[in-house]
Enzyme design. Structure first.
Site, short mmCIF file in Angstrom:
data_model
loop_
_atom_site.label_atom_id
_atom_site.label_comp_id
_atom_site.label_asym_id
_atom_site.label_seq_id
_atom_site.Cartn_x
_atom_site.Cartn_y
_atom_site.Cartn_z
N ARG A 1 -12.71 57.23 -17.00
CA ARG A 1 -11.44 57.93 -17.75
C ARG A 1 -12.57 59.19 -18.28
NH1 ARG A 1 -6.35 55.36 -20.21
NH2 ARG A 1 -5.93 57.59 -20.26
N SER B 1 -4.11 65.19 -24.35
CA SER B 1 -3.78 65.78 -25.87
C SER B 1 -4.73 65.06 -26.44
CB SER B 1 -2.25 65.77 -26.00
OG SER B 1 -1.90 64.25 -25.90
N ASP C 1 3.82 60.02 -19.53
CA ASP C 1 3.74 58.55 -19.37
C ASP C 1 4.92 57.77 -18.87
OD1 ASP C 1 1.12 58.42 -20.31
OD2 ASP C 1 1.45 57.97 -22.45
N ARG D 1 -1.84 57.66 -11.44
CA ARG D 1 -0.55 57.13 -11.17
C ARG D 1 0.23 57.76 -10.18
NH1 ARG D 1 0.29 56.69 -17.89
NH2 ARG D 1 -0.82 54.47 -17.93
N LYS E 1 -1.70 45.14 -22.43
CA LYS E 1 -2.50 46.35 -22.87
C LYS E 1 -1.43 46.93 -24.05
CE LYS E 1 -4.14 50.92 -21.67
NZ LYS E 1 -5.51 50.97 -22.26
#
EC number: 2.5.1.19
Length: 419
Positions: free
Chosen positions: A109, A156, A297, A328, A402
């Protein structure tokens, strides 16, 4: 009415841990989320020399405005993006040498916009392998402050990290943002900084943070709105199904509560009260086109129920979801195609046509194993699809630890009450 107890917000818990560690005094966090991400954040603080006392209902953190007590530390950030981005920023205000590494998933990432901004502020930060990715080392000597330009178009969290750092600098920060996604998450940050005694000024794309540090407080963590989206969606796809989430109402900090407005547009009945939100399925789900830039999300949640709508569902302006725990957009597309659904994608959009037992609620459809890519949100989203499609399974159901270790048990209990 079916009331569902949702664990505390991951986003708020992570920010609260940073603020508590930076504050002058002892902070008590009430009902924090206990999950792999947040436990990893707390353990990272402990390795840096902060005292973190943990009980089932509250965590206490002894703040150190001067920075970590350890002058050397090696911190493993697991899969946690907030841990991997916030902790290197926190230690920059201290004095010492700190190395950070993360899981293979987190190593992939991006981090470079934050890295560049910290370097522009004089922080000695070096990536050991790929530039802009973990592992990295910070040789900290405090941060003077000043003006910096930041691209927050991927996440963000880059801006949040700098905002949180601002009061720990000697002269404060002036942050000019060239692009910004997920604005509600920045608003969470600013509201929480206010609760810890710091006022951030915003003038368009410029954020001004004063020096002076934080004060300790007692802070209650509200239920996670992103996690709530799966339970609200479950009600929406169940005729007559109703779900209420206590503690998440009109005064909630989290922008992802806006997902219920999407469900309302699709035909669900929605009630947002002062202290709770309720969604009720009406037996109708309409197609729509929706911009989800600010609540990205919850994009997988909508994608997972889109086949049950009466018309196409098009989700736009979600390019940043390609650099989350997985891509995603493509993960949702692939899994929907496994279920026999017609899907199209572009750089920042996905369009899903009706299919998979659409509208009949009889549990028929093309069962398949859902490929999770190790992403908790893919698993939790397609668990909702499983309310209408028999035989759905997951290649890695445990990745939900998670953010919600008890998700499968909680969702099975809800299923028993809805169906």
């Amino acid at each position: 009415m079916t009331a569902v107890a949702i664990p505390g917000s991951k986003s708020i818990t992570a920010r609260a841990l940073f603020l508590a560690a930076a504050a002058d005094g002892v902070t008590t966090l009430v009902r924090p989320l206990r999950s792999d991400d947040t436990e990893g954040f707390a353990e990272g603080l402990v390795r840096l020399g902060y005292r973190v006392g943990r009980t089932p209902d509250a965590w206490q953190v002894d703040g150190r405005p001067q920075g970590p007590s350890a002058t050397e530390a090696d911190v493993y950030c697991r899969d946690g993006a907030t841990t991997a981005r916030f902790l290197p920023t926190l230690v920059a205000a201290g004095h010492g040498t700190y190395r950070f590494d993360a899981s293979p998933q987190m190593r992939r990432r991006p981090l470079l916009p934050l890295t560049r901004a910290l370097r522009d502020l004089g922080v000695d930060l070096r990536h050991e392998e790929a530039e802009g990715h973990h592992p990295l080392t910070v040789r900290a000597a405090g941060v003077e402050g000043g003006e910096v330009v930041l691209d927050a178009g991927q996440s963000s969290q880059y801006l949040t990290a700098l905002l949180l750092l601002g009061p720990l600098t000697r002269t404060g920060l002036r942050i000019r943002v060239t692009d910004l996604v997920s604005v509600p998450y920045v608003e969470i940050t600013i509201a929480m900084m206010r609760a810890f005694g710091v006022e951030v000024e915003r003038d368009g794309d410029v954020f001004v943070v004063p020096p002076g540090g934080y004060r300790a407080t007692t802070y209650a963590i509200e239920p996670d709105a992103s996690t709530s989206s799966y339970f609200f969606a479950a009600a929406a796809v169940t005729p007559g199904g109703e779900v209420t989430v206590p503690g998440l109402g009109a005064g909630a900090l989290q922008g992802d509560l806006g997902f219920v407005d999407v469900l309302r547009r699709m035909g669900a009945e929605v009630s947002v009260g002062p202290d709770a939100t309720t969604v009720r399925g009406t037996g109708e789900l309409r197609g729509l086109t929706v911009n989800m830039r600010d609540i990205s999300d919850t994009m997988p949640t909508l994608a997972a129920i889109a086949p049950f709508a009466s018309g196409p569902v098009r989700i736009e302006d979600v390019a940043n979801t390609r650099v989350k725990e997985c891509d995603r957009l493509e993960a949702c597309a692939e899994n929907l195609r496994r279920l026999g659904v017609e899907v199209s994608t572009g750089p920042d959009w996905i369009e899903i046509r009706p299919g998979v037992a659409s509208g009949n609620g009889n549990g028929n459809g093309n069962a398949a194993e859902i490929k999770s890519y190790g992403d908790h949100r893919i698993v939790m989203s397609f668990a909702v699809t499983g309310l209408r499609v028999l035989g759905i399974s997951f290649d890695d159901p445990g990745c939900v630890r998670k953010t919600f270790p008890g998700f499968h048990e909680a969702f099975a209990g809800l299923r028993g009450r809805l169906l």
